[in-house]
Design an enzyme around this catalytic site. Structure first.
Site, PDB file in Angstrom:
ATOM      1  N   CYS A 141     -41.203  75.289  87.133  1.00 54.59           N
ATOM      2  CA  CYS A 141     -40.202  74.367  86.942  1.00 54.59           C
ATOM      3  C   CYS A 141     -39.061  75.009  86.170  1.00 54.59           C
ATOM      4  O   CYS A 141     -38.290  75.691  86.720  1.00 54.59           O
ATOM      5  CB  CYS A 141     -40.883  73.172  86.175  1.00 54.59           C
ATOM      6  SG  CYS A 141     -40.085  71.626  86.338  1.00 54.59           S
ATOM      7  N   HIS A 142     -38.751  74.526  85.103  1.00 55.59           N
ATOM      8  CA  HIS A 142     -37.561  74.848  84.272  1.00 55.59           C
ATOM      9  C   HIS A 142     -37.815  76.290  83.393  1.00 55.59           C
ATOM     10  O   HIS A 142     -36.894  76.753  82.758  1.00 55.59           O
ATOM     11  CB  HIS A 142     -37.042  73.847  83.320  1.00 55.59           C
ATOM     12  CG  HIS A 142     -36.410  72.694  84.043  1.00 55.59           C
ATOM     13  ND1 HIS A 142     -36.894  71.499  84.705  1.00 55.59           N
ATOM     14  CD2 HIS A 142     -35.144  72.359  84.133  1.00 55.59           C
ATOM     15  CE1 HIS A 142     -36.099  70.661  85.044  1.00 55.59           C
ATOM     16  NE2 HIS A 142     -35.056  71.227  84.880  1.00 55.59           N
TER      17      HIS A 142
END
Length: 180
Positions: A106-107
């Site tokens: 994800c991030h």
């Protein structure tokens, strides 16, 4: 297989912490929760606070040599806090320097960008990180899971919680090969 999970005191996406954690346990591994603070970390379900989890060790007191591999969960705030912490960034960079596998979702790659370890690497992430990763020299692709062996270590990456099943299978395969 001893696996470090590194998160900030708040902001980690809960499912990106708990599902890979359980996958490590199910594979007979030993996960350890590291953070930049002590006590507990506050996980999130998107932008809503979720559960808290006890920290096993502060990253400032941890050594790369004590672990076989590293998992970096996402969440929008989590990697932003981590990349601002010198000890966290150095710890992450240490896995690349030691040739040990890293899995990120994800991030999470924001911390890798700060550690300057994505240049020349094939990676995926949450789509909004595409430009950041390309500007840092990475080859960003929109795929469910990417296993990149074109560097000093194996780097496993995924885009989002929907990719967790494939992410867990991929990183466990790579981590098991190193820990064997």
């Amino acid at each position: 297989m001893k696996v470090a999970f590194l998160v900030a005191p708040e902001g980690a996406e809960q499912v990106e912490l708990t599902e890979p954690w359980q996958a490590v346990i199910d594979a007979g591994g030993n996960p350890s929760l590291l953070s930049t603070g002590s006590g507990e970390v506050q996980a999130f379900n998107h932008l809503e606070p979720a559960d808290t989890f006890p920290v096993d060790r502060q990253v400032a007191d941890a050594a790369v040599e004590d672990y076989d591999a590293l998992v970096l969960p996402g969440g929008v705030a989590n990697p932003d806090f981590l990349r601002a912490d010198e000890n966290a960034v150095a710890f992450v960079r240490g896995f690349f320097d030691a040739g040990k596998p890293v899995a990120v979702i994800c991030h999470g790659p924001w911390t890798l960008i700060e550690a300057d370890v994505v240049r020349g690497r094939k990676i995926t992430s949450w789509p909004s990180l595409r430009t950041d990763l390309r500007n840092a020299g990475a080859n960003w692709v929109d795929e469910q899971v990417v296993v990149c062996t074109g560097g000093p270590n194996t780097l496993v990456s995924s885009r989002k919680p929907d990719d967790l099943k494939a992410f867990n299978q991929a990183f466990l395969k790579e981590f098991s090969a190193v820990a064997a």
